[in-house]
Design an enzyme around this catalytic site. Structure first.
Site, PDB file in Angstrom:
ATOM      1  CG  HIS A 149      -1.972  -1.049   1.205  1.00 29.25           C
ATOM      2  ND1 HIS A 149      -2.878  -1.196   0.178  1.00 29.25           N
ATOM      3  CD2 HIS A 149      -2.222  -2.056   2.082  1.00 29.25           C
ATOM      4  CE1 HIS A 149      -3.661  -2.244   0.433  1.00 29.25           C
ATOM      5  NE2 HIS A 149      -3.281  -2.779   1.582  1.00 29.25           N
ATOM      6  CG  ASP A 162      -2.771  -8.457   0.542  1.00 27.51           C
ATOM      7  OD1 ASP A 162      -2.086  -8.732   1.545  1.00 27.51           O
ATOM      8  OD2 ASP A 162      -3.833  -7.785   0.599  1.00 27.51           O
ATOM      9  CG  HIS A 205      -6.564  -5.419   1.453  1.00 29.63           C
ATOM     10  ND1 HIS A 205      -6.075  -6.339   2.359  1.00 29.63           N
ATOM     11  CD2 HIS A 205      -7.742  -4.972   1.964  1.00 29.63           C
ATOM     12  CE1 HIS A 205      -6.909  -6.432   3.385  1.00 29.63           C
ATOM     13  NE2 HIS A 205      -7.935  -5.620   3.176  1.00 29.63           N
ATOM     14  CG  ASP A 225      -4.988 -10.239   3.039  1.00 36.10           C
ATOM     15  OD1 ASP A 225      -4.587 -10.758   1.984  1.00 36.10           O
ATOM     16  OD2 ASP A 225      -4.823  -9.026   3.310  1.00 36.10           O
TER      17      ASP A 225
HETATM   18  C1  OKP Z   1      -3.245  -4.328   4.562  1.00 31.48           C
HETATM   19  B1  OKP Z   1      -2.799  -5.456   3.620  1.00 31.48           B
HETATM   20  C2  OKP Z   1     -10.905  -3.239   8.397  1.00 31.48           C
HETATM   21  C3  OKP Z   1     -10.389  -2.030   7.636  1.00 31.48           C
HETATM   22  C4  OKP Z   1      -9.154  -2.392   6.896  1.00 31.48           C
HETATM   23  C5  OKP Z   1      -6.885  -1.582   6.469  1.00 31.48           C
HETATM   24  C6  OKP Z   1      -6.573  -2.806   5.713  1.00 31.48           C
HETATM   25  C7  OKP Z   1      -5.103  -2.911   5.414  1.00 31.48           C
HETATM   26  C8  OKP Z   1      -4.710  -4.181   4.728  1.00 31.48           C
HETATM   27  N1  OKP Z   1     -11.948  -2.886   9.325  1.00 31.48           N
HETATM   28  N2  OKP Z   1      -8.247  -1.316   6.805  1.00 31.48           N
HETATM   29  O1  OKP Z   1      -3.157  -5.298   2.287  1.00 31.48           O
HETATM   30  O2  OKP Z   1      -3.151  -6.772   4.037  1.00 31.48           O
HETATM   31 ZN    ZN Z   2      -4.236  -7.285   2.454  1.00 28.98          ZN
HETATM   32 MG    MG Z   3      -3.842  -7.820  -4.393  1.00 31.44          MG
END
Ligand code: OKP
Ligand code: ZN
Ligand code: MG
Length: 341
Positions: A159, A195, A197, A284
């Site tokens: 990120h 990932d 995200h 994740d």
């Molecule tokens: C970091 B990585 C959950 C809100 C999530 C941040 C997520 C960061 C993920 N209530 N906010 O990409 O695993």
């Molecule tokens: Zn993530």
């Molecule tokens: Mg990804």
């Protein structure tokens, strides 16, 4: 394959993450790395090496001097103001406001961040720097001829953009490693982000470049973090047009559906013919992950690793997310074991 690990990750032990209007113990905590390390040893994945120090020069290839300087001194400056808790950004330049760097620490925290869940504390700088050294040491193993290496980075990196922290990330470990491959003579590098995200920092850093192909499979940003980037119509711009691929999925996506996007990404990587592949490895996507909504099972990570190995490329794995700590070791090492066949 060899693992690179640094105990300095323990220096990142924030106590607060802003979540749902309250401060909770951070999901991104030291137990994550320790659980992965224990599984690496238990499964005898290979030697575990400490990182070598690479200094700031490779970081400066990706992040600006002023951002690096901010991270180094943020905690000192925050404390000097007599703030009672951890350094948490709470104000940003909204639409119609100026994008100028303020002197005040609250202003600078907002200027250099895009989210408020990630607090800065004593030791954050040391841990984030160690994570870069972990990535660069594993990168050197792959550049030196190893088929693959595992950088057990913590904090994660995908990120983090040139001048932005957030989403638990400070330095873009995978991006810095990609630049290192190029600086050592590689012509093209692909970064595949599995990932849950979107890897918004990695995308931003290389968005106008064709020498790094960025690909990310992730939860639809219309529904989840990082909310403001990661849509499928973002394909790169300028020289980078056509060198960014985003594949998004809805809630409850099972492996059978997720792997179709993986297949599309793999085909794109084959066409690109990179000299090296970096996997931004988050688990994740797991069905029990507390902050995500995919439905991958532990055995699916073996299949993922096998598929990545079929690409036949020198491969660097950099650790990203994964918050079901009970399963994180099994899931991560399944990818790596699957890769080794
Ligand atoms: C970091 B990585 C959950 C809100 C999530 C941040 C997520 C960061 C993920 N209530 N906010 O990409 O695993
Ligand atoms: Zn993530
Ligand atoms: Mg990804």
């Amino acid at each position: 394959m060899k693992t690179v690990y640094s105990p300095l990750h323990h220096r990142r032990t924030a106590v607060s993450e802003l979540d749902g209007g309250v401060l909770i113990p951070p999901h991104e905590n030291p137990n994550r790395a320790e659980t992965i390390l224990a599984r690496v040893k238990d499964q005898q994945l290979g030697e575990v090496l400490p990182p070598e120090s690479h200094g700031l020069a490779p970081i400066r290839r990706i992040h600006s001097d002023r951002y690096i300087e901010f991270l180094e001194h943020c905690w000192r400056d925050w404390q000097a103001e007599g703030k009672p808790g951890e350094a948490i950004p709470a104000v940003w330049s909204g639409r119609g406001m100026r994008e100028r760097l303020p002197k005040d620490i609250d202003g600078r925290l907002g200027f250099y961040s895009f989210a408020a869940e990630t607090s800065i504390t004593d030791g954050t700088w040391e841990a984030a720097r160690a994570a870069v050294d972990v990535a660069l040491t594993a990168q050197a193993l792959v550049a030196g001829g190893e088929r693959a290496a595992f950088a057990l980075c913590r904090p994660p990196g995908h990120h983090a953009a040139e001048e932005l922290f957030g989403g638990y990330c400070f330095f873009n470990n995978a991006g810095i490693a990609a630049q290192a491959f190029l600086d050592q003579g590689a012509k093209r590098v692909a970064i595949l982000d599995v990932d849950f995200h979107h890897g918004n920092g990695t995308q931003s850093i290389f968005y106008q470049r064709s020498d790094v192909l960025t690909l990310s499979l992730h939860g639809d940003p219309d529904l989840v973090f990082p909310h403001f980037l990661g849509f499928e119509d973002e394909t790169g711009e300028g020289d980078g047009e056509g060198y960014n691929l985003n594949i998004t999925y809805p809630p409850n996506t099972p492996f059978e559906v997720w792997r179709e996007g993986l297949e599309t990404a793999c085909q794109r990587i084959v066409d690109y013919a990179p000299d090296a592949l970096i996997i931004a490895l988050g688990v994740d996507t797991f069905e029990e992950d507390p902050i995500s909504f995919f439905k991958l099972k532990s055995s699916d990570y073996l299949t993922l690793g096998q598929r990545l190995a079929e690409l036949g490329l020198p491969t660097l794995f950099t650790m990203e997310g994964g918050y079901d700590v009970d399963a994180i070791g099994v899931n991560v090492v399944n990818v790596l074991k699957g890769f080794e066949g």
